[in-house]
Scaffold this motif. Structure first.
Motif, PDB file in Angstrom:
ATOM      1  N   PRO A 138     -56.089  -2.467 -26.503  1.00 21.19           N
ATOM      2  CA  PRO A 138     -55.092  -1.396 -26.342  1.00 21.19           C
ATOM      3  C   PRO A 138     -55.754  -0.022 -26.233  1.00 21.19           C
ATOM      4  O   PRO A 138     -56.792   0.231 -26.843  1.00 21.19           O
ATOM      5  CB  PRO A 138     -54.245  -1.504 -27.611  1.00 21.19           C
ATOM      6  N   SER A 166     -50.118   1.164 -20.622  1.00 19.70           N
ATOM      7  CA  SER A 166     -49.806  -0.243 -20.410  1.00 19.70           C
ATOM      8  C   SER A 166     -48.894  -0.762 -21.518  1.00 19.70           C
ATOM      9  O   SER A 166     -48.784  -0.169 -22.591  1.00 19.70           O
ATOM     10  CB  SER A 166     -51.091  -1.077 -20.374  1.00 19.70           C
ATOM     11  N   PHE A 172     -46.180  -1.709 -27.314  1.00 22.84           N
ATOM     12  CA  PHE A 172     -46.280  -3.108 -27.699  1.00 22.84           C
ATOM     13  C   PHE A 172     -44.883  -3.714 -27.792  1.00 22.84           C
ATOM     14  O   PHE A 172     -43.987  -3.148 -28.426  1.00 22.84           O
ATOM     15  CB  PHE A 172     -47.005  -3.243 -29.030  1.00 22.84           C
ATOM     16  N   SER A 180     -46.452  -9.667 -26.823  1.00 17.55           N
ATOM     17  CA  SER A 180     -47.046 -10.719 -27.642  1.00 17.55           C
ATOM     18  C   SER A 180     -46.863 -12.069 -26.956  1.00 17.55           C
ATOM     19  O   SER A 180     -46.016 -12.226 -26.065  1.00 17.55           O
ATOM     20  CB  SER A 180     -46.396 -10.735 -29.026  1.00 17.55           C
ATOM     21  N   HIS A 212     -48.182  -4.109 -23.909  1.00 19.62           N
ATOM     22  CA  HIS A 212     -48.822  -5.321 -24.424  1.00 19.62           C
ATOM     23  C   HIS A 212     -47.744  -6.234 -25.020  1.00 19.62           C
ATOM     24  O   HIS A 212     -47.271  -5.996 -26.139  1.00 19.62           O
ATOM     25  CB  HIS A 212     -49.856  -4.966 -25.496  1.00 19.62           C
ATOM     26  N   ALA A 236     -56.266  -7.967 -23.778  1.00 15.01           N
ATOM     27  CA  ALA A 236     -56.800  -6.670 -23.359  1.00 15.01           C
ATOM     28  C   ALA A 236     -56.786  -5.694 -24.533  1.00 15.01           C
ATOM     29  O   ALA A 236     -55.842  -5.675 -25.338  1.00 15.01           O
ATOM     30  CB  ALA A 236     -55.991  -6.111 -22.197  1.00 15.01           C
ATOM     31  N   ALA A 273     -50.217  -5.345 -19.624  1.00 15.95           N
ATOM     32  CA  ALA A 273     -51.611  -5.643 -19.951  1.00 15.95           C
ATOM     33  C   ALA A 273     -51.856  -7.148 -19.948  1.00 15.95           C
ATOM     34  O   ALA A 273     -50.968  -7.943 -20.277  1.00 15.95           O
ATOM     35  CB  ALA A 273     -51.974  -5.053 -21.311  1.00 15.95           C
ATOM     36  N   GLU A 274     -53.056  -7.519 -19.572  1.00 11.61           N
ATOM     37  CA  GLU A 274     -53.445  -8.922 -19.618  1.00 11.61           C
ATOM     38  C   GLU A 274     -53.607  -9.379 -21.069  1.00 11.61           C
ATOM     39  O   GLU A 274     -53.941  -8.571 -21.948  1.00 11.61           O
ATOM     40  CB  GLU A 274     -54.766  -9.120 -18.870  1.00 11.61           C
ATOM     41  N   PRO A 275     -53.356 -10.670 -21.345  1.00 12.74           N
ATOM     42  CA  PRO A 275     -53.524 -11.164 -22.720  1.00 12.74           C
ATOM     43  C   PRO A 275     -54.928 -10.890 -23.245  1.00 12.74           C
ATOM     44  O   PRO A 275     -55.920 -11.128 -22.559  1.00 12.74           O
ATOM     45  CB  PRO A 275     -53.270 -12.672 -22.585  1.00 12.74           C
ATOM     46  N   ASP A 328     -50.570   3.243 -25.292  1.00 16.20           N
ATOM     47  CA  ASP A 328     -50.009   1.955 -24.895  1.00 16.20           C
ATOM     48  C   ASP A 328     -48.856   1.569 -25.824  1.00 16.20           C
ATOM     49  O   ASP A 328     -48.801   1.975 -26.988  1.00 16.20           O
ATOM     50  CB  ASP A 328     -51.082   0.864 -24.935  1.00 16.20           C
TER      51      ASP A 328
END
Length: 427
Positions: free
Chosen positions: A35, A3, A41, A7, A5, A33, A29-31, A39
């Motif tokens: 890691p 996923s 970022f 910010s 992520h 979630a 990814a959902e806020p 994953d």
């Protein structure tokens, strides 16, 4: 699939980028979630960074630039709004990783979405499409998204293997089964046991071997050369063809029963010229792939992208990769400009007509001259032999299989060696 992520700051600043990544099949990814390993970022400039090696900083700036993740620092991509198309493509390539196929055109994305659904079953797949359009990439995507992903993916080119050895290479052989068999060989089917076997250029497989392949698909077992007992195999078969197999069946060059056994779920890839939105995304992926050792990645200008998009790409994605590699060689600075783009053939307006391959003083190379001479010799000998391939191969001193391979290569490059009347006579 891993996923991504983003910010909170990046979500606010680059919401269109996040939407584009989601539309291209990447998992956002959902806020909040947690890691997981692997994953990635996405952060804005000034955000805290917890995993530098897996982080991409995205920022606005008047001068587009991309810095790879090296020496423990995160990767970064800077670009103005006017360069969002290429900038988003670079971000996608960085966060998706090499295992995720590159796609941005709606039709290509729909094809990979369909492939993902096909991957969940275990049915045989036939992928048809012109040479260099990503058939093997699609096959690998099916494998990596299937329950067989942890098992082998074995890809073979049926046109590149010697005809006399093809059966042993596919099904295996026992020691002493033929002259030179000093030890047993498991064959590609058993090597791919539990996984996926890709049979590329399946149309080039000899008719005699097609019957044996049909039996393997039906019975799920192989009989190695020299053996008397069959051995079970658990293999998913994906076949690829750059010719219309139904037409090959009608011409008597391909077994109808094998065609229907392979074509349980047919998929088709399109020429690159028919999916132009893929070009910037593919170019970004290829720049990252082939300029990995550079501290600063060259950025293709808007004029460069326009030149790439306007080309008709007779060699499809393979030609694009050649062009990008040449551009990286010519571009010594931080930008790839139109003058750094050198096509395999002179650029022509995109249309549906096939243009014969010609060699002019401007684009002649030793390799092209030799190849054109070879094609001319084959054409003349075919005419002298009344279109008889067996006699043509004999007089040229090559095998019939080698002749088929040369004819296929000529077709890929737009050279019409066999005229329609000759095809009708040979059929």
């Amino acid at each position: 699939m891993s996923s991504i992520h983003p910010s909170a700051a990046l979500m606010k600043q680059k919401y269109a980028l996040i939407s584009a990544l989601r539309a291209q099949g990447l998992a956002i990814a959902e806020p909040g979630a947690a890691p997981q390993p692997g994953d990635m970022f996405l952060v804005a400039e000034g955000d805290a960074i917890a995993y530098p090696a897996r982080t991409v900083i995205v920022s606005d700036g008047p001068v587009p630039a991309i810095l790879p993740a090296i020496d423990g620092r995160p990767a970064s991509v800077t670009y103005p709004a006017s360069e969002a198309g290429v900038g988003n493509s670079f971000v996608r390539a960085l966060v998706a990783g090499p295992q995720v196929p590159t796609a941005a055109d709606p039709e290509t994305l729909a094809l990979f979405t369909l492939a993902e659904r096909v991957a969940q079953s275990d049915i045989t797949v036939l992928i048809n499409g012109p040479t260099g359009t990503g058939k093997e990439v699609l096959a690998r995507a099916i494998h990596t998204q299937s329950a067989r992903a942890a098992k082998p993916f074995v890809a073979i080119n049926c046109a590149a293997l010697p005809e006399s050895m093809l059966e042993a290479l596919l099904f295996g052989h026992q020691k002493g089964a033929f002259t030179g068999a000093v030890q047993a060989g498991e064959g590609f089917f058993r090597a791919a046991d539990g996984g996926t076997l890709l049979l590329d250029e399946i149309a080039e497989m000899p008719l005699s071997l097609q019957a044996k392949l049909l039996r393997v698909l039906q019975e799920r077992e192989v009989i190695p050369l020299g053996a008397s007992m069959p051995q079970s195999v658990d293999v998913r078969v994906i076949a690829c063809a750059n010719r219309d197999l139904q037409a090959e069946v009608a011409a008597g060059r391909f077994r109808a029963d094998l065609y229907y056994r392979l074509s349980v779920f047919p998929l088709a890839t399109k020429p690159l010229a028919e999916r132009r939105m893929d070009i910037p995304a593919l170019a970004a992926t290829m720049i990252l792939r082939h300029a990995a050792s550079r501290t600063v990645m060259p950025w293709p200008s808007a004029a460069t992208i326009e030149k790439l998009v306007q080309h008709n790409w007779p060699g499809n994605v393979r030609e694009l990769e050649n062009v990008i590699q040449r551009a990286l060689l010519f571009a010594g600075g931080a930008a790839i400009e139109p003058e750094h783009i050198v096509f395999d053939r002179p650029m022509v307006a995109n249309d549906t007509d096939e243009t014969p391959l010609t060699v002019t003083a401007a684009d002649a190379t030793l390799g092209k001259v030799v190849q054109m001479s070879e094609f001319a010799a084959i054409r003349e000998m075919l005419a002298a032999c009344g279109g008889n391939r067996i006699e043509t191969a004999k007089r040229l001193g090559i095998s019939e299989r080698t002749l088929r391979y040369r004819l296929a290569k000529a077709r890929e490059q737009g050279e019409e060696i066999i005229r329609p009347s000759s095809r009708a006579m040979m059929a």
